[in-house]
Enzyme design. Sequence first.
Site, PDB file in Angstrom:
ATOM      1  N   ASP A  17       0.854  -1.176   0.000  1.00  0.00           N
ATOM      2  CA  ASP A  17       0.000   0.000   0.000  1.00  0.00           C
ATOM      3  C   ASP A  17       0.900   1.240   0.000  1.00  0.00           C
ATOM      4  O   ASP A  17       2.096   1.150   0.303  1.00  0.00           O
ATOM      5  CB  ASP A  17      -0.882  -0.037   1.248  1.00  0.00           C
ATOM      6  N   ASP A  19      -0.338   5.138   0.931  1.00  0.00           N
ATOM      7  CA  ASP A  19      -0.639   6.108   1.984  1.00  0.00           C
ATOM      8  C   ASP A  19      -0.677   5.426   3.351  1.00  0.00           C
ATOM      9  O   ASP A  19      -1.417   4.459   3.563  1.00  0.00           O
ATOM     10  CB  ASP A  19      -1.976   6.785   1.708  1.00  0.00           C
TER      11      ASP A  19
END
Length: 221
Positions: A17, A19
């Site tokens: 991922d 953020d």
Amino acid sequence: MTAETASVLTARALLLDMDGTLVNSDAVVERCWRRWSERYGLDFDAVIKVVHGRQGYASMAVLLPERSMEENHAENREMLAAETADMEGVVPVPGAAAFLASLEGLPHALVTSADVPLSTGRMAAAGLPLPAVRVTAESVGASKPDPEGFLKGAAELGFDPADCVVFEDSGAGIAAGRAAGMRVVGVGPRAGEFEPTVQVADLTQVRVEPVAGGALRLTFG
């Protein structure tokens, strides 16, 4: 796969991922969603718990359940543009640069709810290189917590889901990784309440090294 402990995992590919995992963009996310919350008279503290990890339209669907998806998608485009124009306070998660450098030549992919302009902008603002394989908002038809993005990342790298380890910070992302049949390393304080396979404070606590047979050994702490 070899036997594992809480401090060691073995994988063949990593799905990352962005953020909250590689990039700390909380300042921008909170500015944009605070304005949105005020527009609709919603409690910001409740809103921010929903938005982490999801695409904007999916968050809006949860928060404004009576509204049409057409309106959600239209406003999501506005939100993405606002976030892409605001890079103030975007910084790398501690250890992210060294972590990504350690993955050079090893199977890994970025799997993010951001679109191409936003993911490119935030990684650049944080001074981080973009992985060669990327699954962005444009690549999928469903937002996390749906597993589509992680399954697509595994397929593009050419590995079975069970051979992949996900790195995530949010409840939606951790749920997506689990739904894909993958183990999940939770990064940062948000991850703890969602019971990832392993949790670390940041990426300074992760080491990755190739081992025999094309496997990757992940050690934590």
